[in-house]
Design an enzyme around this catalytic site. Sequence first.
Site, short mmCIF file in Angstrom:
data_model
loop_
_atom_site.label_atom_id
_atom_site.label_comp_id
_atom_site.label_asym_id
_atom_site.label_seq_id
_atom_site.Cartn_x
_atom_site.Cartn_y
_atom_site.Cartn_z
N GLU A 91 -11.51 38.90 -116.14
CA GLU A 91 -10.19 39.14 -115.56
C GLU A 91 -9.24 39.73 -116.60
OE1 GLU A 91 -9.55 36.02 -111.99
OE2 GLU A 91 -9.93 35.08 -113.93
N GLU A 114 -16.97 31.70 -110.88
CA GLU A 114 -16.19 30.52 -110.53
C GLU A 114 -16.73 29.75 -109.33
OE1 GLU A 114 -13.35 33.05 -112.94
OE2 GLU A 114 -14.96 33.38 -111.49
#
Length: 699
Positions: free
Chosen positions: A104, A124
């Site tokens: 990210e 995740e």
Amino acid sequence: MSEVVRYEVEDGIAVITIDNPPVNALGAGVSEGVVAGADRAAADPAVQAVVLIGAGRSFIAGADIRRFGTKRETPTRRSYDALEASPKPVVAAIHGFALGGGLENALCCTWRIAVPEARIGLPEVLIGIIPGGGGTQRLPRVAGVKAALEMITSGRHVPAPEAKFLGIIDELVETGDLRAAAIAFARSIAGKGLRRVGEIPPPAAEAGLFEAQRKVIARKARGQPAPFAAIAAVEAATRLPLAEGLAEERRLFAELENSPEARALRYAFFAEREVAKLPHLPKDTPTPEIRRVAVVGAGTMGGGIAMSLADAGIPVKLMDASPEGLTRGLQKIRDNYAVSVKRGSLTQAEMDRRLPLIEPVEGYDAIADCDAVIEAVFEQLPAKQEVFRGLDAVMKPGALLFTNTSALDIDQIAAATGRPEAVAGTHFFAPANVMKLFEVVEGAKTAPATLLAAMKLGRAIGKVSAYAGTCDGFVANRSRIPFGLEQNLMVEEGARPEQIDRVMTAFGYPMGPFAVNDLSGLDVNYMTRKRRAAADPNYRKWPVADRLVEMGRKGQKTGAGWYRYEPGDRTPHPDPIVDQIAREVAAELGIEQRSFTDEEILHRLLFASVNEACRILAEGKALRASDIDVMWLNGFGFPRYRGGLMFWADGIGAREIYNQIAAWHQRYGARWAPAPLLREIAEAGGSLREAKAPQLRNG
């Protein structure tokens, strides 16, 4: 600047280096340090561009998972914000892993370069959440919606070359120093404008993509909200401006962070790291290197073990008692690899690399120079002792002798040699080349170095190595025996196999226990039960299962077992013959058949194993309750989003489980006698998942 982030300027290029060992996780001080570095570079007229790089083994391997589920302050500006808002181009230089928050952050940079060996991903969902730093919004804008959706819902690690193909990576650094290459790249793009991912319009998705993806993951993700939330977040990226999409992502993330599933998955994550530790052994124990391995026995297990070694690039010599058995075993290995190539899970080039690592040999003399040998012959003590006598006679000094037994006494096997200190159990679970659990069994005379070398070997071949002390069934199978017993006894009492299977699949297992029995073969444990019955006059037999085997009903391979099967079809069909046998056995034993609620079935199966797990821990045969959870997750298909047997039991409570077991003790007799450790934990209001063996409690 932060203590874990360094800032330097080299010829007009600012270099922000994250140095937070061991993997540069986004722990305390990292985000703040990146923000400070980006601001400093922006304010310096001499700086033309910025490089973001990681020291040590990785770029950024993700967030510090220990911080999830805890109260923490959200900074006004995060590293994502500072990087994307930079007025000067920022180059992310990736090596090792760029996972979760690492990717990210990279997506907020202007450019991304990587070494070919690097791997990126947003994993995740594997811990029950979704990306929370903009990954669901920015990745679709770079890689396209379909590729991003697959990456995020699977959580897989993507190799850098594939990432370049998808447009996530701009350039691969094939040779040389990554830092130097990144500085040169940054200098080459300085002054050429900015490419902010956040300024890319919402990407378009093909019609029906999101609904199709929900259907694809429906079975695998049953009981887990995170993959479906991930789809919703990516769908938001296709219809909302970035700021609104980020807000939707944060909302979904907040809903998931403290969910029962996320807590269970985080627990499992840390339990799998804790299981590798053997704190009862001397810390300075030298660990022998294992470079060449031999496998004795080319049957199903031996072949699978040889494949596991070859898959990891370890040369292996494979031998068998007969030339015909060796030929069959090698052909089975070739066929297994060929199926993987046909399915697309393995390339032909990789198959061609692995196969030559498996060398067929005849006789013990051909394996005498190996560092370790794994015996994988038939599960009978005399047969294994004969093999170990042969190994003892020829193996070089210092060679390690491992046995792939699932239940037999390691000490009796080791006694067949003059080097019992070099003997340990290495219990693979079938199919050996697929299942992750690798149970390492310590005998009374096993040397610490032998044990540590076996644990290390398991990890080297991609398994989850878990310690067990020698006893009948060790830890995994022994803790599972009461489960198997109760499933069989409930059939005698009137429960039907299909009801029990339905309850357990609804709980989250991929298959019910009776369907699994049919898949693996009812004859697999038949001889083990006979051995135990001969050794223990009080052993509770499984007459229904035994009669099915004696009728020739051995499962799918014979077309009938607990269920019947049509030719060429693996769909289980309930069979009235099984009900008839159950009624006959019940009548012979004087058992009155009755109906069962789903809850009683679930609790009978799992409480029995919780009780046995407490006995195993008290005896010191397992080190930690969390180790038992790891074994159930990786050896028996226990639903990962429930954390493991003991974690799940804590959700009910030790006191309630103890009270129920005490009641069943009154009703059913000795097999339900409450374990003293269970009673102790219940009376203290303690946690089952935190229970430890005496050698850890006392040390």
